[in-house]
Design a protein around this motif. Structure first.
Motif, mmCIF file in Angstrom:
data_model
loop_
_atom_site.group_PDB
_atom_site.id
_atom_site.type_symbol
_atom_site.label_atom_id
_atom_site.label_comp_id
_atom_site.label_asym_id
_atom_site.label_seq_id
_atom_site.Cartn_x
_atom_site.Cartn_y
_atom_site.Cartn_z
ATOM 1 N N ILE A 1 0.839 -1.197 0.000
ATOM 2 C CA ILE A 1 0.000 0.000 0.000
ATOM 3 C C ILE A 1 0.872 1.245 0.000
ATOM 4 O O ILE A 1 0.639 2.202 -0.748
ATOM 5 C CB ILE A 1 -0.940 0.005 1.228
ATOM 6 C CG1 ILE A 1 -1.889 -1.195 1.167
ATOM 7 C CG2 ILE A 1 -1.724 1.313 1.302
ATOM 8 C CD1 ILE A 1 -2.707 -1.398 2.436
ATOM 9 N N MET B 1 -2.867 6.675 5.259
ATOM 10 C CA MET B 1 -3.748 6.073 4.258
ATOM 11 C C MET B 1 -5.080 6.817 4.197
ATOM 12 O O MET B 1 -5.632 7.037 3.115
ATOM 13 C CB MET B 1 -3.981 4.597 4.592
ATOM 14 C CG MET B 1 -2.787 3.693 4.347
ATOM 15 S SD MET B 1 -3.005 2.050 5.084
ATOM 16 C CE MET B 1 -4.461 1.464 4.193
ATOM 17 N N ALA B 2 -5.599 7.212 5.363
ATOM 18 C CA ALA B 2 -6.876 7.926 5.402
ATOM 19 C C ALA B 2 -6.778 9.277 4.713
ATOM 20 O O ALA B 2 -7.713 9.699 4.019
ATOM 21 C CB ALA B 2 -7.316 8.106 6.858
ATOM 22 N N ILE C 1 -9.888 6.478 9.071
ATOM 23 C CA ILE C 1 -8.735 5.804 9.689
ATOM 24 C C ILE C 1 -9.107 4.383 10.102
ATOM 25 O O ILE C 1 -8.333 3.440 9.882
ATOM 26 C CB ILE C 1 -8.218 6.603 10.894
ATOM 27 C CG1 ILE C 1 -7.574 7.911 10.421
ATOM 28 C CG2 ILE C 1 -7.200 5.786 11.694
ATOM 29 C CD1 ILE C 1 -7.125 8.826 11.542
ATOM 30 N N TYR D 1 1.839 4.243 -2.971
ATOM 31 C CA TYR D 1 1.893 5.693 -2.719
ATOM 32 C C TYR D 1 3.201 6.283 -3.227
ATOM 33 O O TYR D 1 3.217 7.342 -3.851
ATOM 34 C CB TYR D 1 1.737 5.942 -1.218
ATOM 35 C CG TYR D 1 2.201 7.303 -0.752
ATOM 36 C CD1 TYR D 1 1.537 8.471 -1.142
ATOM 37 C CD2 TYR D 1 3.309 7.435 0.085
ATOM 38 C CE1 TYR D 1 1.959 9.723 -0.710
ATOM 39 C CE2 TYR D 1 3.735 8.673 0.527
ATOM 40 C CZ TYR D 1 3.061 9.820 0.130
ATOM 41 O OH TYR D 1 3.490 11.051 0.555
ATOM 42 N N TYR E 1 -7.400 -6.549 -0.327
ATOM 43 C CA TYR E 1 -7.131 -5.118 -0.483
ATOM 44 C C TYR E 1 -5.630 -4.874 -0.676
ATOM 45 O O TYR E 1 -5.214 -4.108 -1.542
ATOM 46 C CB TYR E 1 -7.634 -4.343 0.733
ATOM 47 C CG TYR E 1 -7.443 -2.844 0.619
ATOM 48 C CD1 TYR E 1 -8.441 -2.039 0.077
ATOM 49 C CD2 TYR E 1 -6.259 -2.233 1.038
ATOM 50 C CE1 TYR E 1 -8.271 -0.668 -0.041
ATOM 51 C CE2 TYR E 1 -6.078 -0.859 0.918
ATOM 52 C CZ TYR E 1 -7.081 -0.087 0.379
ATOM 53 O OH TYR E 1 -6.890 1.267 0.253
ATOM 54 N N ASP F 1 -6.811 8.804 0.946
ATOM 55 C CA ASP F 1 -8.161 8.559 0.432
ATOM 56 C C ASP F 1 -8.968 9.844 0.341
ATOM 57 O O ASP F 1 -9.779 10.013 -0.575
ATOM 58 C CB ASP F 1 -8.890 7.555 1.339
ATOM 59 C CG ASP F 1 -8.375 6.141 1.165
ATOM 60 O OD1 ASP F 1 -7.731 5.873 0.130
ATOM 61 O OD2 ASP F 1 -8.613 5.309 2.054
ATOM 62 N N ALA G 1 -2.001 3.994 9.118
ATOM 63 C CA ALA G 1 -3.438 4.097 8.877
ATOM 64 C C ALA G 1 -3.869 5.556 8.718
ATOM 65 O O ALA G 1 -4.695 5.877 7.853
ATOM 66 C CB ALA G 1 -4.205 3.441 10.028
ATOM 67 N N ARG H 1 -11.303 2.555 8.694
ATOM 68 C CA ARG H 1 -11.380 1.794 7.446
ATOM 69 C C ARG H 1 -9.978 1.410 6.967
ATOM 70 O O ARG H 1 -9.755 0.284 6.498
ATOM 71 C CB ARG H 1 -12.090 2.628 6.385
ATOM 72 C CG ARG H 1 -12.311 1.896 5.055
ATOM 73 C CD ARG H 1 -12.856 2.855 4.006
ATOM 74 N NE ARG H 1 -14.087 3.490 4.468
ATOM 75 C CZ ARG H 1 -14.624 4.545 3.870
ATOM 76 N NH1 ARG H 1 -14.043 5.096 2.817
ATOM 77 N NH2 ARG H 1 -15.757 5.054 4.331
ATOM 78 N N ALA H 2 -9.042 2.329 7.102
ATOM 79 C CA ALA H 2 -7.660 2.039 6.694
ATOM 80 C C ALA H 2 -7.064 0.921 7.544
ATOM 81 O O ALA H 2 -6.372 0.036 7.021
ATOM 82 C CB ALA H 2 -6.810 3.306 6.820
ATOM 83 N N ASN I 1 -8.414 -2.253 6.264
ATOM 84 C CA ASN I 1 -7.816 -2.613 4.972
ATOM 85 C C ASN I 1 -6.420 -3.204 5.135
ATOM 86 O O ASN I 1 -5.999 -4.041 4.332
ATOM 87 C CB ASN I 1 -7.754 -1.388 4.072
ATOM 88 C CG ASN I 1 -9.120 -0.984 3.540
ATOM 89 O OD1 ASN I 1 -10.043 -1.787 3.494
ATOM 90 N ND2 ASN I 1 -9.252 0.265 3.140
ATOM 91 N N MET I 2 -5.711 -2.777 6.169
ATOM 92 C CA MET I 2 -4.365 -3.303 6.404
ATOM 93 C C MET I 2 -4.380 -4.776 6.793
ATOM 94 O O MET I 2 -3.361 -5.452 6.713
ATOM 95 C CB MET I 2 -3.663 -2.484 7.497
ATOM 96 C CG MET I 2 -3.291 -1.075 7.053
ATOM 97 S SD MET I 2 -2.719 -0.024 8.415
ATOM 98 C CE MET I 2 -1.166 -0.809 8.822
#
Length: 324
Positions: free
Chosen positions: A110, A160-161, A229, A114, A241, A164, A157, A231-232, A235-236
């Motif tokens: 992930i 990542m948030a 966050i 990035y 994902y 998004d 996390a 959700r991130a 996903n981890m």
């Protein structure tokens, strides 16, 4: 080997010379040594990152060629090795080396995606928000003052948030302050409104243009950041994902490696839940800014939250902009 009785070092493999040259080198030929034990690849990255060393030519070549061989290691071993890299004050150089040698897309695809999207180059210093977050975390840690793994998981996390959905710097400030004070949103807003330091908008694309947010909208966006966050974090732990992270890049190796355990995921969720639930009953604020490293290493919720908030705040409101 050191003989303390006669104060003599016995060096049969040229180790002292390697230290003088600031080089990491395998004792046996690297192509043999790293095949014999692929975990040496990760240890070599960790040692080089902590000491600021480079690699001998054959070791560097073998690490890059054999990077994929670390995937079959046990997930617990992956977590242990990544924690050694990220929790002991050398996270930022570790990420750089993992990227340079083709390991980031295997261990943290992930974040590798990035780096690709961000057009990361080795000389980029202040425009990569993920590296800046970990650089600021490194300033607070050391090999003898590590953090609990939940801290760096929380930072991953959080970043990542923001990828998004970029956020207003004030929203991020209120969020981090609320984390630090046990979910007291009113106090967080009051403090954030008085911030006079320049923010890093324009440096990181994870921060949106500042808006004149009314109180209701500000609080709503802070809560929304908490949702993203969580959700991130989820996903981890999702192998599908993770496997899709690099799918847009045909030449990238496939990896669905998930080493964030359920226990670590729940620790991460616990860090952030106070924002959505409101001020915790019986919460007593931390006195002063001194970090209790024993508690931080054990994963004390208050210490982890405090350091997380400091890292985020120092990244969004860096001291080295807007001066002079």
């Amino acid at each position: 080997m050191f003989d303390p009785y006669v104060n003599t070092i016995y060096d049969y493999v040229g180790g002292i010379d390697d230290i003088r040259k600031a080089k990491v080198r395998t004792i046996h030929p690297a192509s043999f040594s790293l095949v014999e034990d692929c975990a040496r690849i990760l240890r070599a990255i960790r040692i080089a990152a902590r000491l600021g060393f480079g690699f001998s030519r054959d070791t560097a070549r073998a690490i890059k060629h054999l990077a994929h061989s670390v995937l079959p290691l046990d997930k617990g071993r992956h977590l242990m090795e990544v924690n050694y890299m990220l929790a002991y004050g050398s996270a930022e150089p570790s990420l750089r080396l993992l990227w340079r040698f083709g390991l980031l897309e295997l261990l943290l695809p992930i974040q590798a995606a990035y780096f690709v999207r961000d057009g990361f180059k080795r000389r980029d210093k202040k425009t990569n928000m993920l590296l800046s977050l970990f650089s600021n975390m490194d300033k607070l840690l050391a090999p003898d003052r590590p953090c609990h793994s939940s801290l760096w998981v929380a930072i991953l996390a959080f970043h990542m948030a923001l990828l998004d959905k970029p956020r207003d710097p004030l929203v991020v400030a209120v969020f981090s302050l609320a984390i630090n004070n046990g979910g007291d949103m009113e106090e967080a807003v009051s403090i954030a409104k008085r911030i006079s330091k320049p923010h890093a908008k324009g440096i990181y694309h994870e921060l949106s243009e500042p808006q004149d947010l009314d109180l209701k909208t500000l609080k709503k966006q802070v809560l929304d950041l908490g949702v993203f966050i969580n959700r991130a974090l989820s996903n981890m732990t999702d192998s599908y994902y993770v496997s899709q992270a690099m799918s847009s890049y045909p030449k990238a190796p496939y990896s669905d490696l998930v080493f964030v355990s359920l226990h670590l995921y729940l620790k991460g969720v616990k860090i952030f839940e106070c924002v959505n639930k409101g001020k915790e009953v019986g919460f007593v604020g931390k006195q002063g800014g001194k970090i209790d490293y024993e508690l931080l290493g054990m994963g004390s919720l208050q210490e982890v939250r405090h350091v997380f908030a400091r890292v985020v705040f120092d990244t969004v409101y860096p001291l080295d902009i807007g001066c002079g």
